[in-house]
Every structure is written in C-alpha cells, then in structure tokens.
Design an enzyme around this catalytic site. Structure first.
Site, PDB file in Angstrom:
ATOM      1  N   SER A  16      -2.314 -17.049 -24.368  1.00  0.00           N
ATOM      2  CA  SER A  16      -3.472 -16.910 -25.250  1.00  0.00           C
ATOM      3  C   SER A  16      -4.720 -16.828 -24.384  1.00  0.00           C
ATOM      4  CB  SER A  16      -3.567 -18.102 -26.202  1.00  0.00           C
ATOM      5  OG  SER A  16      -4.691 -17.971 -27.053  1.00  0.00           O
ATOM      6  N   HIS A  33     -15.599 -15.173 -23.227  1.00  0.00           N
ATOM      7  CA  HIS A  33     -16.985 -15.071 -23.684  1.00  0.00           C
ATOM      8  C   HIS A  33     -17.832 -14.708 -22.466  1.00  0.00           C
ATOM      9  CE1 HIS A  33     -16.172 -16.609 -27.678  1.00  0.00           C
ATOM     10  NE2 HIS A  33     -15.439 -17.579 -27.132  1.00  0.00           N
ATOM     11  N   HIS A  87     -10.249 -11.167 -27.254  1.00  0.00           N
ATOM     12  CA  HIS A  87      -9.147 -12.085 -27.534  1.00  0.00           C
ATOM     13  C   HIS A  87      -7.844 -11.322 -27.354  1.00  0.00           C
ATOM     14  CE1 HIS A  87      -6.063 -12.986 -30.684  1.00  0.00           C
ATOM     15  NE2 HIS A  87      -6.085 -14.152 -30.071  1.00  0.00           N
ATOM     16  N   THR A 109       0.047 -12.993 -26.917  1.00  0.00           N
ATOM     17  CA  THR A 109       1.390 -12.557 -27.287  1.00  0.00           C
ATOM     18  C   THR A 109       2.300 -13.771 -27.224  1.00  0.00           C
ATOM     19  OG1 THR A 109       1.781 -11.851 -24.991  1.00  0.00           O
ATOM     20  CG2 THR A 109       1.168 -10.147 -26.587  1.00  0.00           C
ATOM     21  N   HIS A 151     -15.913 -15.593 -46.034  1.00  0.00           N
ATOM     22  CA  HIS A 151     -17.169 -16.184 -46.482  1.00  0.00           C
ATOM     23  C   HIS A 151     -18.389 -15.445 -45.933  1.00  0.00           C
ATOM     24  CE1 HIS A 151     -16.471 -18.399 -42.648  1.00  0.00           C
ATOM     25  NE2 HIS A 151     -17.794 -18.398 -42.553  1.00  0.00           N
ATOM     26  N   GLY A 188       1.088 -30.568 -32.420  1.00  0.00           N
ATOM     27  CA  GLY A 188       0.751 -31.567 -31.416  1.00  0.00           C
ATOM     28  C   GLY A 188       0.387 -30.999 -30.069  1.00  0.00           C
ATOM     29  N   GLY A 189      -0.179 -29.779 -30.051  1.00  0.00           N
ATOM     30  CA  GLY A 189      -0.581 -29.167 -28.796  1.00  0.00           C
ATOM     31  C   GLY A 189      -1.800 -29.846 -28.186  1.00  0.00           C
ATOM     32  N   ASN A 190      -2.153 -29.415 -26.992  1.00  0.00           N
ATOM     33  CA  ASN A 190      -3.310 -29.961 -26.300  1.00  0.00           C
ATOM     34  C   ASN A 190      -4.585 -29.493 -26.997  1.00  0.00           C
ATOM     35  OD1 ASN A 190      -5.549 -29.433 -24.094  1.00  0.00           O
ATOM     36  ND2 ASN A 190      -4.281 -31.115 -23.350  1.00  0.00           N
TER      37      ASN A 190
END
Length: 294
Positions: free
Chosen positions: A114, A118, A128, A131, A191, A277-279
């Site tokens: 991932s 920026h 972004h 895969t 929104h 429960g990822g970082n």
C-alpha cells in the site's frame, strides 16, 4: 510457525520486491530534487525511507503476522509511505460477515503493498496505489492506482490513464472499461458530491478458483505495479521543478482535507486494517502531513 502455500509465498515475495524498487526510485527522485526550492520544514538533505517492522496479535490472542511501514519525509516528497504486510488468523465473527468466503470459516490470509505519496510541490499530484492477495475459503486479487492532483494538469491525467488502459488491454480488453469506472465510483466522496481525484483503476475479487486463474490474475496485478513504477515517477520529474505560489500551496492543503475525509470515512483498506488489528500508524500512513478545512 505458520506454513504458507506457493501462491501465498509468490504474492508476498512480489509485493516485497515491488516495495524495494519503488522506494529506491523515490529516493532517486529525492536526490534529483536536492537543488529545488523546498518547504521551510523540509530536511536539508534528500529524504530517505525509515522502515519500522510491526507484528499483530490475532483477536484470539495468537500471533497473526505483521508487516513493515516505510515512511520518507523529504524535499520532493513531503510525506510518502510504502507499506507491505502479511497477516493471517481469524476474523472476528462480526467482521467476517462482510468478507467473501469468511462467513462460514473465519480463517484468512492477506498480503499486499500500500502506497500513498503527498508531494511538496502543488503541481505534483498525490498518488495512491495498492495491490493485494486475500485468502479465505475463496482466493482473489485486488488493488488499483489513482491520481489525486490539487492543481490538475490534463497532460498528466491522460498519460496516467492511458498507461493503465494499455496495461489492462494487455490482459483483458474488458478490464479498463470496468476498472476505470469502478475507480470513479469507489473514490467518490458522497458528502462532498465529487470524486477524490481524477481517476485511474480499481479492481477487486479477481478470483483464482479455476486452473490458470492465479497465474493470469497475478500477471495482471504485477503489471499494475510495473505500470505505476513507470508512470508516476515520470510525472514527478515533469512537475517537481515548476514554480508555485502561496495560493497554490493553500489549494493543495485544502484539497488534502478532502483526501483525509475519504480515507477516514469511506476507504475499505482503512476499515480492513483497523478491524484486523493492524498497526495503526501504518494504517493511517495515508493521511497527509498537513491539511486545511477553511
């Protein structure tokens, strides 16, 4: 020790190797931009990635894999994160209901890369890319890449989209119409009644249930990574030396507010990471270093 099968090992190895090549190219861009005007809080030397390994515990308390967060804060890249992870275990019962193939058997495996960048120069688009390969009682690939400019340049948008259209066409002519439309739909911010960026591709649930499916869809997923590696650095080189004004910087910071809203409210990857429960720092790596809502 958890044993992974050949498909799982192949996908994990590819995502790691792609991470290594992308981060090396981004550090090269930092070197090339060393003499460019920089933000006041930019480092004096070209940026370099800092890597932080992390491990997770499954909701049952058992070891559940982990990953490595890679973050660079530099002069060309105000903040870029390139993360890899391989996690496994069992989904909690409520979240399992929302994952294909996990409603009857909550065991899972997921590996992927991932990336969110920026940029310091408002003329260089944020980007972004991710895969991934997931295994429950089903198996599938997913991912995509999309361009997110605060100050759009039509030439960049056309170049980026054309490259991914060609990548899609190398594998299945039906991919581009479907996956480009899916990108526009997925990265829509209800929104705000607008898209987050200018598009790209988004795909999911490329199943590998039949003989040959894994190789075919893995080839496509690799091509997505290769296409990103040839297109985005080219755009950075094209734009990173352009002059910009304080008004341009303000437009960038306001645009980043929109980016943050999408990632916190709608992004499925954020939800998946938090629910498994990822970082937390790695999950929220996608957020910009500075943004405005005025």
């Amino acid at each position: 020790m958890t044993q992974f099968d050949q498909q799982q090992l192949a996908a994990e190895a590819w995502f790691r190797s792609l991470r290594d090549r992308i981060t090396a190219e981004f550090e090269t861009l930092e070197d090339e931009g060393e003499s460019l005007p920089a933000l006041t809080n930019a480092p004096a030397a070209p940026g370099r990635f800092v890597y932080t390994p992390w491990e997770r515990t499954d909701h049952s308390g058992a070891p559940g894999g982990g990953g490595t967060m890679g973050v660079m804060k530099g002069r060309v890249f105000e903040k870029v994160g390139v993360n890899i992870s391989t996690v496994h275990g069992q989904f909690n019962p409520e979240f399992a209901k929302s994952i294909p193939g996990a409603d009857q058997d909550p065991r899972f495996f997921a590996t992927g890369i991932s990336l969110v960048a920026h940029m310091a120069n408002p003329h260089v688009p944020a980007v972004h890319m991710n895969t991934r390969f997931l295994v429950t009682s089903k198996r599938w690939f997913g991912g995509g890449a999309d361009l997110n400019p605060a100050l759009p340049h039509e030439e960049d948008t056309a170049f980026f989209k054309q490259a991914f259209e060609q990548a899609c066409d190398r594998h299945d002519p039906a991919h581009w119409p479907k996956f480009s439309a899916w990108c526009d739909e997925y990265f829509y911010v209800p929104h705000r009644k607008r898209m987050r960026g200018v598009g790209g591709i988004f795909y999911d649930w490329l199943n590998v249930e039949k003989e040959g499916d894994f190789d075919r869809n893995f080839d496509f997923t690799r091509d997505v990574g290769e296409t990103f590696l040839t297109t985005f650095p080219a755009i950075v080189r094209r734009r990173m030396g352009l002059p910009w004004t304080e008004e341009d910087r303000l437009a960038l910071l306001r645009y980043r507010g929109l980016y943050a809203e999408f990632n916190l409210v709608y992004d499925r990857g954020t939800t998946f990471g938090l629910k498994t429960g990822g970082n937390i720092d790695a999950i929220l790596m996608s957020l910009p270093p500075e943004a405005r809502w005025d």
